[in-house]
Each structure stands twice: as structure tokens, then as C-alpha cells.
Design an enzyme around this catalytic site. Structure first.
Site, short mmCIF file in Angstrom:
data_model
loop_
_atom_site.label_atom_id
_atom_site.label_comp_id
_atom_site.label_asym_id
_atom_site.label_seq_id
_atom_site.Cartn_x
_atom_site.Cartn_y
_atom_site.Cartn_z
N MET A 225 -9.66 7.59 -7.10
CA MET A 225 -9.36 8.64 -5.94
C MET A 225 -9.59 7.73 -4.40
O MET A 225 -10.10 8.32 -3.63
CB MET A 225 -10.63 9.56 -5.92
N PRO A 226 -8.72 6.67 -4.48
CA PRO A 226 -8.74 5.90 -3.11
C PRO A 226 -7.86 6.91 -2.06
O PRO A 226 -6.76 7.51 -2.75
CB PRO A 226 -8.23 4.73 -3.48
#
Lengths: 72, 72, 72, 72, 72, 72
Positions: F1-2
């Protein structure tokens, strides 16, 4: 309606943060005639291992005695 | 592909954060027909000494009993 | 004192933005009892060539008919 | 003068952060001929209960064994 | 290594932006002894229809003659 | 989830942006085993009069032929 976000390497004292918040708000009121009631300043303290410059972390640069980052 | 960043003064519970994340995502899906799988919401908890309004920290305003910030 | 930043791929209408701003503010007031007078929401429209997902720009993914990004 | 902010769900090691900072800086130097001395990369670790996707927190999605978020 | 991001409703002149950048940098040097060479200030101009306060856009509040947002 | 936000002084071409997005995504996949489908990179082009360093705008520093900012 200004919103100011200040990211700093960790280490500022509460008194220094108060001075920054007061100073930045005064500046926005003076230069742009902003309403202080809707002027927000949020400070974020960043750990030195999470901040990179020149491809290295501030933690590593400080450990190596780099003069450019030692004071800030 | 929305990305939403919510900065809050610290104190929201895990359940309140879940409700915010669900509500903001629903809103983006309903209003803009966004794909929930690519809708990200990131909440950041800000300490009251790091948030300034009216040139003072929220910590100081709350200590002084300021009604405008006491509840939020 | 919440501050919400919404980054969207460009294309939302003024009416949709008003609906988002009203909805997010209502949510913060309802869930966290925030003061609406100090609740700010800033929307940023991002060009599809400036937004990347899966290592490709949204512009390229849309040109290729990718269903996951076509609607959002 | 690039400034890069990387928000990650918490868990990266110091060595991984160093590798990210070095890699992103190298990329900006190579692709855009940026000056590394003025290239800053700031990493922010976000708790899984503060990151939402698909309307749910990463904490909840991981607890449910969701494969899309389990590795990242 | 401070990084300051200032979001403003659009309308500041180039001279006002120069004054803000100089003033904020001076403040960081004076209060925190930061190195000006690694002090970055980025100003973002936000359209009044993209900024919401009290659940309404600044565009709408200004059109209605709201005194709290008329000057800022 | 960057989520990665890259602020650049304006001037990168569409091809350079594609290369940055691909490179940053590859790095996150390789170093942190992130899922590319939930890796977002947003580039923001900042006008040189809106970016300050050393208390001056990049526009002014470039006009004065400053070598440290001329290339980036």
C-alpha cells in the site's frame, strides 16, 4: 485559509514549535492579510533514519559527521 | 484512484477511524463512481503541541479552555 | 481541527467537489464531533499522466482500456 | 529540487529504508539529472489501523487474510 | 532539513511569495538553527472551488460575502 | 500500500514521468515486496516561483545562474 505543513527532523522543543507556529502565522497575516482563525500550521517530526538527502539517511550522514546536516 | 489524507489531532479511537475510512470511501464511490479497490485513505494523528491555529498550539488553546478547539 | 487533502485524477465537476466537501465535513462532525469552522478540505486535481499505479500512468492504463482505472 | 514523500504501512527495516532512499535518489539523478544535494526523500510509517483501502483498514483486511494487502 | 509546504487559496503575487519564502526560511534558521541550503519551501495555489471550510467551498462562501473567508 | 508523492520543479516530459513511475514502483516491489496494484505514485509539477531554497525562489536562483539549482 492557509494550511502549512512543516516537516522537521525530530528534536525541536515544545517552545521552539510554539515560536515557529506563532512566526509562520504572523507572516501569513502580515504578508497576505490572512485570517489567523483559519490559518493552520502542522509540524511533523521525522526520525533521522526516515529522512534522506544525497541518497543517504540523515542518521547515516550525521554518524559520518557531515557538516551540512549536523545542524539541521 | 483517489488518495485521501486526513490529519487529525490525536484521540480518535480505532472504531472511529474505521467509520471515517468507510464513510469517505463510500462518498467517493457514490459521488465520483470511484473504484473502491484503488481508493486509499490515510489518517495521521497529530499531537496537540504540533498543531497550530491562530498562532497558538492546540495544546495551549485547550489548556486555556478555548471553546473553538475544545471539541475538535 | 481536521485537515483533509483529497487527490483525484482530474475530471470532477464543481458540483461533485461541493458534494465531497460537504460530505467529508459532515462525516467528521458526526463521527468525531469536530467543529466545522476549523475543518478544511482541499481537493487537488491530478493529470492522468502524473498519476501512476502498477508502474504505469493512468493515462496509459486508460488508453489501453484497463477496466480497473477506467471509472476512477 | 525534488521532494519525495513515501507513505508505507509500518514494518520496513532501517536497511530497506536506506535502499529505498538510495534508489529513489539515483532514479531522480539518472532520469531528470537532479542534483542529489537538493533531493530529499521522507518516509512515513503508517500504522495498519490508519490506512484504509476498499473502505476497510489494512489491519482489518490483514486479519481477514486478504491476499491483496497481506504482502504490502 | 526542513521541508515546508504552504497551501494557499490562489491570488498571492510573485513578490508576496518571495516574502513568504524568505520569512519562513529566516524563521527556521533563527529558531532551529537550520541550514538554509537544505531548507525547502513549496507553495501551492489552490482554486477557491477546491478549498472547503465549514462544509462549503471558499468560492461559495466568498460569493455569499462571508467575512471570515473574504480576506484570506 | 505505498503512496509516493513526488514534487518536482516543472519541466519533466511525459516520458520522464513514465520512467520515474515505473522505476519507483519497481523499487518498492523489489525492496519491500509491495503489491504493484496498490502502489500509487503521484507527481506534482511545481512552478519555479513557488519553490524556495536558501530563502529564495528557484526562479530567482536560476535567473542569477546559481549552479546548484540550474540542473534540477
Amino acid at each position: 485559509m492557509p494550511f502549512v505543513n512543516v516537516k522537521l527532523t525530530a528534536g525541536a522543543t515544545a517552545a521552539q514549535k510554539e515560536e515557529l507556529i506563532a512566526g509562520i502565522t504572523d507572516l501569513l497575516v502580515r504578508v497576505l492579510n490572512k485570517n489567523p482563525a483559519s490559518t493552520h500550521v502542522v509540524i511533523e517530526d521525522i526520525a533521522p533514519e526516515n529522512w534522506g538527502i544525497r541518497g543517504q539517511t540523515v542518521a547515516a550522514l550525521r554518524a559520518a559527521g557531515d557538516p551540512g546536516v549536523s545542524k539541521g
